[in-house]
Write a protein that holds these residues in place. Structure first.
Motif, PDB file in Angstrom:
ATOM      1  N   ASP A 158       0.804  -1.210   0.000  1.00 23.91           N
ATOM      2  CA  ASP A 158       0.000   0.000   0.000  1.00 23.91           C
ATOM      3  C   ASP A 158       0.840   1.263   0.000  1.00 23.91           C
ATOM      4  N   ASP A 159       1.839   1.236   0.839  1.00 25.85           N
ATOM      5  CA  ASP A 159       2.727   2.378   0.982  1.00 25.85           C
ATOM      6  C   ASP A 159       3.283   2.801  -0.375  1.00 25.85           C
ATOM      7  N   ALA A 160       3.373   1.825  -1.267  1.00 30.65           N
ATOM      8  CA  ALA A 160       4.012   2.087  -2.549  1.00 30.65           C
ATOM      9  C   ALA A 160       3.137   2.888  -3.495  1.00 30.65           C
ATOM     10  N   PRO A 220       2.937  13.987   7.937  1.00 33.21           N
ATOM     11  CA  PRO A 220       4.028  13.949   8.918  1.00 33.21           C
ATOM     12  C   PRO A 220       4.713  12.592   9.002  1.00 33.21           C
ATOM     13  N   GLU A 221       3.933  11.536   8.855  1.00 31.67           N
ATOM     14  CA  GLU A 221       4.550  10.219   8.979  1.00 31.67           C
ATOM     15  C   GLU A 221       5.476   9.942   7.799  1.00 31.67           C
ATOM     16  N   MET A 222       5.029  10.350   6.602  1.00 32.44           N
ATOM     17  CA  MET A 222       5.895  10.150   5.434  1.00 32.44           C
ATOM     18  C   MET A 222       7.151  11.008   5.534  1.00 32.44           C
ATOM     19  N   LEU A 223       6.975  12.229   6.009  1.00 32.39           N
ATOM     20  CA  LEU A 223       8.129  13.113   6.156  1.00 32.39           C
ATOM     21  C   LEU A 223       9.107  12.531   7.179  1.00 32.39           C
ATOM     22  N   ALA A 224       8.563  12.000   8.246  1.00 34.57           N
ATOM     23  CA  ALA A 224       9.434  11.387   9.262  1.00 34.57           C
ATOM     24  C   ALA A 224      10.151  10.172   8.688  1.00 34.57           C
ATOM     25  N   ASN A 225       9.432   9.376   7.909  1.00 31.52           N
ATOM     26  CA  ASN A 225      10.069   8.207   7.290  1.00 31.52           C
ATOM     27  C   ASN A 225      11.181   8.619   6.333  1.00 31.52           C
ATOM     28  N   TYR A 226      10.873   9.621   5.552  1.00 32.46           N
ATOM     29  CA  TYR A 226      11.871  10.136   4.598  1.00 32.46           C
ATOM     30  C   TYR A 226      13.109  10.588   5.355  1.00 32.46           C
TER      31      TYR A 226
HETATM   32  C1  LIG Z   1       6.746   4.640   7.768  1.00 33.18           C
HETATM   33  O1  LIG Z   1       7.634   3.597   8.097  1.00 33.18           O
HETATM   34  C2  LIG Z   1       7.075   2.591   8.898  1.00 33.18           C
HETATM   35  C3  LIG Z   1       8.160   1.634   9.322  1.00 33.18           C
HETATM   36  O2  LIG Z   1       8.978   1.290   8.257  1.00 33.18           O
HETATM   37  C4  LIG Z   1       5.958   1.899   8.117  1.00 33.18           C
HETATM   38  O3  LIG Z   1       5.374   0.904   8.902  1.00 33.18           O
HETATM   39  C5  LIG Z   1       4.919   2.928   7.750  1.00 33.18           C
HETATM   40  O4  LIG Z   1       3.925   2.360   6.936  1.00 33.18           O
HETATM   41  C6  LIG Z   1       5.554   4.093   6.993  1.00 33.18           C
HETATM   42  N1  LIG Z   1       4.545   5.120   6.801  1.00 33.18           N
HETATM   43  C7  LIG Z   1       4.361   5.785   5.668  1.00 33.18           C
HETATM   44  C8  LIG Z   1       3.241   6.770   5.636  1.00 33.18           C
HETATM   45  O5  LIG Z   1       5.074   5.659   4.711  1.00 33.18           O
END
Ligand SMILES: *[C@@H]1O[C@H](CO)[C@@H](O)[C@H](O)[C@H]1NC(C)=O
Ligand SMILES: *[C@@H]1O[C@H](CO)[C@@H](O)[C@H](O)[C@H]1NC(C)=O
Ligand SMILES: CC(=O)N[C@H]1CO[C@H](CO)[C@@H](O)[C@@H]1O
Length: 833
Positions: free
Chosen positions: A37-39, A540-546
């Motif tokens: 999904d994230d993709a 915010p979550e994507m920015l934090a992941n990035y």
């Molecule tokens: C952020 O990273 C976490 C851990 O790798 C993952 O579970 C999560 O889905 C990611 N969130 C987004 C919005 O990419």
């Protein structure tokens, strides 16, 4: 290669039957690439940026963001006389006589329009490049009109497409090199109508390239040949030639084309020596497939008299029919894309206070910048042997004359391959990545498409090596090297460059903090499509992941700077802490590492030197990495960086402020090893101000800076703030690169910080200082916009720098590039209050 042959055989006989099955197969492959999904954001982002004029050092060079894949583009030359062919257009060259040559409307995710006014060929060319909604198909419409007085000008256009063997996106080899073939019955006398090529590669799948001959609506006229001319040279027909060239040579399409043409011409001359009148240029300069070659590189050539128009369509065979172009649908897509590009520009940049012409100028600044978006893949030359001793200088260049550039003598080994997705400073002159420039390139882009800015930042940070180093100039692959003199090709790990990407990143984080995080919603695919461009920043979550992904690289980069550029503090009993730095690799007259090459620095050369601009860059890095640690909730790191940051600010005052000169200056030691300041007022002395390192309470310092900024005998000119004070002994001397001319990137920072300090000194500033800042700001902003605009009207281009006495253009042309920050200046308020 047996496998390839069988594959070709199957493919070209059964293509139609296959298309259906293949489509499923490719959908499957693609779904595997993007399964979770994230993709879905990744996928949308990938596809919408897959294709582009990413070979931006050419007038039109189209390639996907895939290593060594399909390279396509346009060449053209005049065929009224024998001379034209020698000036065949392909690489965008500084010296070409162009009245204009730039993207005037452009968005990397959609496409746009480039206009080229070619004074040697006496034609104006409009090139429209558009992509399909899914980003996997594209089309080009090429239109050319003759200049007045040259109504029957004869022009030859050549489209080339070549398959480079391809690699997977992770750089590994593909199993099958792929094929590209002529897909219509071969006719050695040339073709009427559409020429079609079909191909296959692992990464692209099955694809087709169709090149038409205009359509019924065009006024196309092909010149005729004298009676009795060889049929194979008939200028009324389209000619095709293909041959097998080694994969690493495909980029040399122009040279290869010329060689083939030369063979043909020599053959004609030897056979028909008596009848050369039967072979005018528009006949003899047609390519012929004399040897029945067939291979990975294809040329399709046309001759026109007067106006010309034709189209090229690239089709991803696995795309649904609604996503594919036909010759009938191109124009409506162009109209749609251009109006969307215009709308998007207007939504992001409010220029309604300017005239229509000035708004066009503003849009060209952004379009030209984004038209320089490029994808590079290849190896680079690095010298890791001749380690530069921290206590020695590269070359003893005392003997050099003024104006001569001395270059460290480095011997490079090839490393890589690496890939880089970047903007470039100048398509004709600097068509490659520059670390120092890139942070400035991103400033206009952050506003327009911060997702793309983040892609670019990530691509650069991926190049940071295990030691934390990154080459300041990215000369990747043979094609890039072909445009750089040999002595400049080798990069040294001892030499760093201003970390402007960190500066851009702090601007980005600043703006992200202005958004309301709690309002961010989970975006479905429908929303993503319309939001693409601002997705990560709003999430915010994507920015934090990035940020989490790039954090380790940034940290090692930061550590490398602190380790390798450390200045001597304790040895000379100076400073309040050990935060002090010296650019390594300088010579008597140059510090290439600093980015402001020939700006005067302390003399004689001494290891005790401390550079104020570098200390400020360290401050920028520290602040940026502290903010990132904050986002990632790494409390210990955050505290550590906060301490370094305040040490840097303390030492700026302790080590670099001159009470005598009322300015920040470089430092060194005198004969008694006592700390001294070496002041050359100009951009270097402004650095603490430019990077927000002067605390707001230090209003006295700020006032002195503003005073000197506005003094016409020092830094003020009618065309912007000059790089070096008029009162300095080195003013306008030597090669005069950063010793007087007005540079737009630094002027942007000056404006931005006049604004900043006007705001933050409100509790401290006298009414007088407040008014001084307001006046400096308004006048400087006007002067800058006015001059860059006027020079653009006059010359058709924006430039690398501008003369501080006349405002005239200097250096590289089409420098879009950090000169495009003038667009941000246009959007700034007219007055501060
Ligand atoms: C952020 O990273 C976490 C851990 O790798 C993952 O579970 C999560 O889905 C990611 N969130 C987004 C919005 O990419
Ligand atoms: C070609 O471009 C020039 C500007 O560079 C313009 O003055 C001229 O009118 C154009 N010619 C045609 C035929 O459009
Ligand atoms: C116009 C102006 O105020 N210029 C100042 C620049 O800085 C010097 C100190 O070096 C002052 O003396 C000048 O007055």
């Amino acid at each position: 290669m047996l496998v390839a042959t069988i594959y070709q055989y199957l493919f070209f006989l059964l293509a139609t039957v296959w298309a259906i099955q293949e489509q499923d197969e490719f959908d499957l492959i693609r779904d595997q690439h993007f399964e979770d999904d994230d993709a879905s954001y990744e996928r949308l982002s990938h596809d919408s940026l897959l294709w582009g004029p990413y070979n931006s050092g050419r007038y039109l060079g189209i390639r996907p963001r895939i290593p060594e894949s399909l390279l396509s583009g346009l060449m053209w030359f005049n065929v009224d006389s024998q001379l034209g062919v020698g000036q065949a257009r392909d690489f965008y060259e500084q010296g070409d006589k162009m009245a204009r040559a730039n993207w005037v409307q452009f968005d990397p995710r959609l496409g746009g329009r480039q206009v080229i006014h070619d004074n040697d060929c006496h034609i104006n060319i409009t090139i429209d490049f558009v992509k399909s909604e899914n980003g996997r198909n594209w089309a080009v419409k090429i239109k050319s009109v003759p200049h007045a007085g040259h109504e029957s000008v004869k022009t030859s256009f050549v489209w080339y497409s070549g398959l480079q063997g391809e690699r997977k996106s992770d750089g590994t080899n593909v199993a099958n090199e792929g094929v590209l073939k002529l897909d219509i019955p071969r006719n050695e006398n040339g073709y009427k109508g559409t020429v079609k090529l079909s191909g296959f590669s692992e990464e692209l799948g099955l694809f087709e390239i169709k090149i038409n001959d205009g359509g019924d609506h065009t006024k196309n006229k092909h010149p005729s040949a004298p009676k009795g001319t060889m049929k194979a040279l008939n200028p009324k027909r389209t000619h095709h030639l293909s041959l097998r060239v080694p994969n690493p040579s495909v980029w040399q399409n122009r040279g290869i084309f010329m060689t083939l043409l030369k063979d043909s011409v020599q053959d004609i001359l030897s056979t028909y020596a008596e009848e050369t009148d039967k072979f005018p240029p528009h006949v003899v300069y047609n390519i012929r497939n004399m040897n029945n070659y067939e291979g990975n590189l294809h040329f399709v050539q046309k001759m026109f008299e007067g106006e010309a128009e034709f189209d090229v369509i690239y089709t991803d065979v696995a795309s649904p029919p609604t996503e594919r172009f036909t010759f009938e649908t191109i124009q409506s897509r162009i109209d749609e894309v251009l109006s969307r590009v215009n709308r998007k520009f207007r939504e992001n940049f409010q220029l309604h206070k300017f005239s229509d012409r000035q708004q066009e100028f503003g849009q060209e600044m952004l379009s030209g910048l984004l038209g320089g978006l490029s994808y590079f893949y290849g190896d680079q030359l690095v010298d890791r042997q001749s380690a530069i001793d921290a206590d020695e200088f590269l070359v003893n260049d005392d003997d050099f004359d003024d104006g001569e550039t001395e270059i460290p003598k480095l011997k490079g080994d090839l490393e890589g391959p690496y890939e880089l997705f970047t903007l470039v400073p100048s398509r004709p002159f600097f068509p490659r990545g520059f670390y120092w420039d890139e942070g400035f390139h991103l400033l206009p882009l952050l506003k327009y498409d911060s997702d793309l800015a983040l892609e670019i930042i990530k691509s650069w940070f991926n190049l940071i090596d295990d030691d934390g180093w990154i080459a300041r100039e990215q000369i990747l692959g043979a094609e890039s090297r072909s445009r750089v003199p040999a002595e400049f090709q080798v990069q040294s790990p001892a030499i760093v460059n201003p970390p402007t990407l960190m500066l851009a990143f702090t601007y980005l984080l600043d703006s992200s903090q202005r958004y309301k995080f709690d309002e961010a919603v989970d975006l479905g695919e429908g929303d993503l499509k319309s939001d693409i461009g601002q997705v990560v920043l709003n999430n915010p979550e994507m920015l934090a992941n990035y940020t989490r992904q790039i954090y380790p690289k940034l940290k090692s980069h930061f550590d490398m700077f602190r380790r390798t550029q450390q200045g001597s503090v304790e040895e000379f009993n100076r400073g309040q802490n050990k935060e002090a730095y010296r650019w390594r690799g300088r010579t008597v007259s140059h510090s290439l590492a600093s980015g402001i090459d020939d700006y005067p620095r302390p003399l004689p050369l001494d290891v005790a030197e401390l550079n104020v601009d570098l200390l400020c860059w360290m401050g920028v890095m520290t602040r940026s990495i502290r903010m990132i640690a904050g986002i990632l909730e790494l409390k210990e790191d955050e505290q550590h960086f906060a301490k370094v940051e305040s040490d840097i600010i303390d030492n700026l005052a302790a080590l670099h402020w001159s009470e005598e000169h009322k300015a920040y200056c470089d430092a060194s030691v005198d004969d008694d090893d006592e700390h001294i300041l070496v002041c050359h007022k100009g951009y270097v002395s402004l650095f603490p101000f430019l990077t927000k390192m002067v605390p707001a309470e230090s209003v006295d310092k700020i006032e002195s800076i503003v005073d000197n900024l506005t003094d016409p005998e020092e830094l003020w000119s009618d065309y912007g703030i000059r790089s070096l004070s008029k009162a300095d002994e080195f003013y306008r001397t030597g090669e005069n690169y950063w010793r007087a001319p007005v540079w737009i990137n630094i002027n942007y920072l000056i404006l931005e910080n006049l604004q900043h300090y006007h705001e933050i000194t409100k509790p401290y500033a006298s009414r007088q200082l407040k008014e001084k800042i307001e006046m400096a700001y308004s006048e400087l902003r006007q002067n800058l916009i006015k001059n860059v605009y006027q020079q653009w009207e006059k010359t058709g281009f924006v430039w690398e720098s501008y003369d501080d006495q006349t405002g005239a253009n200097k250096g590289a042309k089409n420098f879009l590039g950090w000169t495009s920050t003038v667009l941000l200046m246009m959007e700034m308020p007219e007055k501060l209050d």
